[in-house]
Design an enzyme around this catalytic site. Structure first.
Site, PDB file in Angstrom:
ATOM      1  N   ASN A   1     -10.283  -0.487   0.226  1.00  0.00           N
ATOM      2  CA  ASN A   1      -8.832  -0.314   0.039  1.00  0.00           C
ATOM      3  C   ASN A   1      -8.392  -0.949  -1.124  1.00  0.00           C
ATOM      4  O   ASN A   1      -8.202  -2.219  -1.418  1.00  0.00           O
ATOM      5  CB  ASN A   1      -8.395  -1.001   1.314  1.00  0.00           C
ATOM      6  CG  ASN A   1      -6.822  -1.102   1.353  1.00  0.00           C
ATOM      7  OD1 ASN A   1      -6.077  -0.518   0.582  1.00  0.00           O
ATOM      8  ND2 ASN A   1      -6.272  -1.642   2.578  1.00  0.00           N
TER       9      ASN A   1
ATOM     10  N   HIS B   1      -3.010   6.809   2.286  1.00  0.00           N
ATOM     11  CA  HIS B   1      -3.653   5.534   1.749  1.00  0.00           C
ATOM     12  C   HIS B   1      -4.830   5.353   2.465  1.00  0.00           C
ATOM     13  O   HIS B   1      -5.249   5.517   3.762  1.00  0.00           O
ATOM     14  CB  HIS B   1      -2.635   4.349   2.309  1.00  0.00           C
ATOM     15  CG  HIS B   1      -3.002   3.072   2.189  1.00  0.00           C
ATOM     16  ND1 HIS B   1      -3.821   2.653   0.837  1.00  0.00           N
ATOM     17  CD2 HIS B   1      -3.298   1.929   2.950  1.00  0.00           C
ATOM     18  CE1 HIS B   1      -4.202   1.389   0.954  1.00  0.00           C
ATOM     19  NE2 HIS B   1      -3.799   1.002   2.208  1.00  0.00           N
TER      20      HIS B   1
ATOM     21  N   CYS C   1       0.823  -1.209  -0.144  1.00  0.00           N
ATOM     22  CA  CYS C   1       0.166  -0.067   0.163  1.00  0.00           C
ATOM     23  C   CYS C   1       0.878   1.201   0.074  1.00  0.00           C
ATOM     24  O   CYS C   1       0.509   2.459  -0.274  1.00  0.00           O
ATOM     25  CB  CYS C   1      -1.080  -0.092   1.227  1.00  0.00           C
ATOM     26  SG  CYS C   1      -2.063  -1.566   1.396  1.00  0.00           S
TER      27      CYS C   1
HETATM   28  N1  ACO Z   1     -18.418  -8.993   9.591  1.00  0.00           N
HETATM   29  C1  ACO Z   1     -18.723  -8.949  10.618  1.00  0.00           C
HETATM   30  N2  ACO Z   1     -18.020  -9.495  11.803  1.00  0.00           N
HETATM   31  C2  ACO Z   1     -16.564  -9.466  11.360  1.00  0.00           C
HETATM   32  C3  ACO Z   1     -16.074  -9.383  10.103  1.00  0.00           C
HETATM   33  C4  ACO Z   1     -16.982  -8.767   9.182  1.00  0.00           C
HETATM   34  N3  ACO Z   1     -16.641  -8.454   7.865  1.00  0.00           N
HETATM   35  N4  ACO Z   1     -14.941  -9.351  10.113  1.00  0.00           N
HETATM   36  C5  ACO Z   1     -14.337  -9.838  11.683  1.00  0.00           C
HETATM   37  N5  ACO Z   1     -15.403  -9.903  12.293  1.00  0.00           N
HETATM   38  C6  ACO Z   1     -15.873 -10.397  13.636  1.00  0.00           C
HETATM   39  C7  ACO Z   1     -14.634 -11.066  14.122  1.00  0.00           C
HETATM   40  O1  ACO Z   1     -14.880 -12.437  13.912  1.00  0.00           O
HETATM   41  C8  ACO Z   1     -14.866 -10.657  15.588  1.00  0.00           C
HETATM   42  O2  ACO Z   1     -15.682 -11.834  16.445  1.00  0.00           O
HETATM   43  P1  ACO Z   1     -15.553 -12.372  17.625  1.00  0.00           P
HETATM   44  O3  ACO Z   1     -15.499 -11.038  18.510  1.00  0.00           O
HETATM   45  O4  ACO Z   1     -16.719 -12.958  17.949  1.00  0.00           O
HETATM   46  O5  ACO Z   1     -14.292 -13.065  17.636  1.00  0.00           O
HETATM   47  C9  ACO Z   1     -15.195  -9.476  15.723  1.00  0.00           C
HETATM   48  O6  ACO Z   1     -15.738  -8.978  14.576  1.00  0.00           O
HETATM   49  C10 ACO Z   1     -14.278  -8.289  15.807  1.00  0.00           C
HETATM   50  O7  ACO Z   1     -13.160  -8.768  15.112  1.00  0.00           O
HETATM   51  P2  ACO Z   1     -11.730  -7.763  15.204  1.00  0.00           P
HETATM   52  O8  ACO Z   1     -10.795  -8.317  14.074  1.00  0.00           O
HETATM   53  O9  ACO Z   1     -11.293  -7.621  16.576  1.00  0.00           O
HETATM   54  O10 ACO Z   1     -12.364  -6.458  14.805  1.00  0.00           O
HETATM   55  P3  ACO Z   1     -11.734  -4.849  14.707  1.00  0.00           P
HETATM   56  O11 ACO Z   1     -12.712  -4.224  15.575  1.00  0.00           O
HETATM   57  O12 ACO Z   1     -10.264  -5.034  15.270  1.00  0.00           O
HETATM   58  O13 ACO Z   1     -11.957  -4.730  13.321  1.00  0.00           O
HETATM   59  C11 ACO Z   1     -10.235  -4.468  11.282  1.00  0.00           C
HETATM   60  C12 ACO Z   1     -11.136  -5.165  12.311  1.00  0.00           C
HETATM   61  C13 ACO Z   1     -11.586  -3.426  10.544  1.00  0.00           C
HETATM   62  C14 ACO Z   1      -9.782  -5.155  10.319  1.00  0.00           C
HETATM   63  C15 ACO Z   1      -9.625  -3.485  12.164  1.00  0.00           C
HETATM   64  O14 ACO Z   1      -8.690  -4.398  12.784  1.00  0.00           O
HETATM   65  C16 ACO Z   1      -8.756  -2.696  11.267  1.00  0.00           C
HETATM   66  O15 ACO Z   1      -9.323  -1.448  10.779  1.00  0.00           O
HETATM   67  N6  ACO Z   1      -7.410  -2.887  11.295  1.00  0.00           N
HETATM   68  C17 ACO Z   1      -6.558  -2.278  10.287  1.00  0.00           C
HETATM   69  C18 ACO Z   1      -6.117  -3.249   9.176  1.00  0.00           C
HETATM   70  C19 ACO Z   1      -6.608  -2.563   8.022  1.00  0.00           C
HETATM   71  O16 ACO Z   1      -7.360  -1.650   7.660  1.00  0.00           O
HETATM   72  N7  ACO Z   1      -6.073  -3.396   7.014  1.00  0.00           N
HETATM   73  C20 ACO Z   1      -6.145  -3.011   5.491  1.00  0.00           C
HETATM   74  C21 ACO Z   1      -5.527  -3.532   4.747  1.00  0.00           C
HETATM   75  S1  ACO Z   1      -3.507  -3.282   5.339  1.00  0.00           S
HETATM   76  C22 ACO Z   1      -3.400  -1.877   4.847  1.00  0.00           C
HETATM   77  O17 ACO Z   1      -3.866  -1.264   3.858  1.00  0.00           O
HETATM   78  C23 ACO Z   1      -2.375  -0.947   5.600  1.00  0.00           C
END
Ligand code: ACO
Length: 325
Positions: free
Chosen positions: A280, A250, A112
């Site tokens: 993304n 990004h 990215c």
């Molecule tokens: N829909 C519904 N529920 C979901 C989904 C979904 N698409 N994805 C995960 N869950 C669930 C999980 O299974 C988990 O359930 P559980 O509590 O029963 O185990 C719950 O939601 C929470 O999951 P987390 O992974 O802890 O969710 P979080 O609040 O951390 O959000 C996210 C996840 C959005 C990916 C976050 O960690 C984030 O924004 N990370 C940054 C990473 C990013 O943006 N990456 C993009 C690519 S990298 C880059 O471009 C730099």
């Protein structure tokens, strides 16, 4: 020494739109979950065009807008982590598709951060004497998604954006730059592992080709290392956040942008955002945002805007350019 100038911008996304509600029909997710955690509403997903097709459309637009013929281009750099193939490179395919037979062409892989790394590299090529080049970020990430993994499938989209860089600047394009890599944290974001031949070494390949991500680790990285990087780059240039017209970061997640604005003590409205429409798109996200912002009049190539471009992602890689548009 000649100064590089961005003289044209263009972007292209596939027509096919997949909304959060569409995804909720094929996996256990919801518009509410996706939008509240990421700011994403929909993404464009290609049906019949590969990465080089998207990038070539951008290349053709750049040529048409500049009223140039393809043989006036000296180089093409395509930033991508989703090439059509590892050989030939996507840039070589684009060179053939647009007929830029004089141009040398290569891909640059920095996830990215790819467009930021590529633009920094291209600026040095212009300083070194090349007259004109294209820098394109292009991704078809839908090829690398496990559509049964809701934690990654909802985040990404396909698209391409790019700039024409010419040696016609009257001031430095890049006021300050700060590019970083930390391979020791690479495991938090991986894709397309190429295994050794199991027939030769007897080992079973347990590694997936799909994008895998430790979401929490990436979120922490993006909200700790990246604002620090922007701050350091501003200090290098003796600038303050208020001296910057717009921050083009990004487009991974709107909550990352919220945190970034808070940490830098800057109005959130200066952080341009379009992930709601595209998801993304990795190396394509910044050039799509730049091109869209110029086409909708938010930014202009002729009014000396000072902008920050910051990429962050797999590698881990991250980096900031402060740019005189
Ligand atoms: N829909 C519904 N529920 C979901 C989904 C979904 N698409 N994805 C995960 N869950 C669930 C999980 O299974 C988990 O359930 P559980 O509590 O029963 O185990 C719950 O939601 C929470 O999951 P987390 O992974 O802890 O969710 P979080 O609040 O951390 O959000 C996210 C996840 C959005 C990916 C976050 O960690 C984030 O924004 N990370 C940054 C990473 C990013 O943006 N990456 C993009 C690519 S990298 C880059 O471009 C730099």
């Amino acid at each position: 020494m000649p100064f590089a100038k961005i003289t044209q911008v263009a972007h292209y996304v596939p027509e096919n739109i997949v909304s959060n509600d569409d995804l909720a029909k094929i996996m256990d997710t919801s518009d509410e979950w996706i939008y509240s955690r990421t700011g994403i509403k929909q993404r464009h997903i290609t049906v019949d065009e590969n990465t080089s097709d998207l990038a070539a459309k951008v290349g053709k637009q750049l040529l048409a807008q500049a009223d140039l013929s393809a043989d006036q281009i000296d180089f093409i750099i395509v930033a991508t982590i989703s090439p059509d193939s590892s050989m030939p490179s996507t840039a070589a395919l684009v060179q053939a598709k647009i007929g830029a037979h004089r141009a040398f062409a290569y891909d640059l892989t920095a996830a990215c951060s790819g467009f930021v790394f590529a633009l920094a590299t291209a600026e040095k090529l212009i300083a070194g004497g090349y007259k004109r080049g294209m820098v394109i970020g292009a991704e078809v990430l839908s090829k690398s998604l496990d559509w049964s993994d809701r934690s990654t499938a909802v985040l990404f989209g396909d698209g391409a954006g790019g700039v024409l860089l010419e040696d016609t600047g009257t001031q430095p394009l890049i006021i300050a730059e700060n590019l970083r890599t930390d391979g020791s944290r690479g495991d938090s974001l991986t894709a397309n592992y190429l295994a050794l031949n199991p027939e030769l070494n007897g080992q079973v390949n347990h590694v997936t080709e799909f994008i895998k991500m430790d979401g929490r680790a990436v979120f922490d990285f993006a909200t700790r290392d990246v604002p620090k990087n922007i701050q350091e780059t501003l200090e290098k240039a003796s600038l303050k956040p208020e001296d910057i017209d717009y921050f083009l970061l990004h487009q991974a997640n709107s909550r990352i942008l919220d945190k970034m604005a808070k940490k830098l003590g800057t109005e959130r409205s200066k952080f341009l955002q379009n992930m709601q429409e595209y998801g993304n798109t990795s190396a394509a996200s910044i050039p799509i945002l730049l091109s869209e912002s110029i086409k909708n009049g938010k930014l202009s190539l002729d009014e000396n805007y000072k902008i920050v471009q910051t990429g962050f992602g797999g590698g881990l890689t991250w980096g900031t350019l402060i740019i005189n548009l």
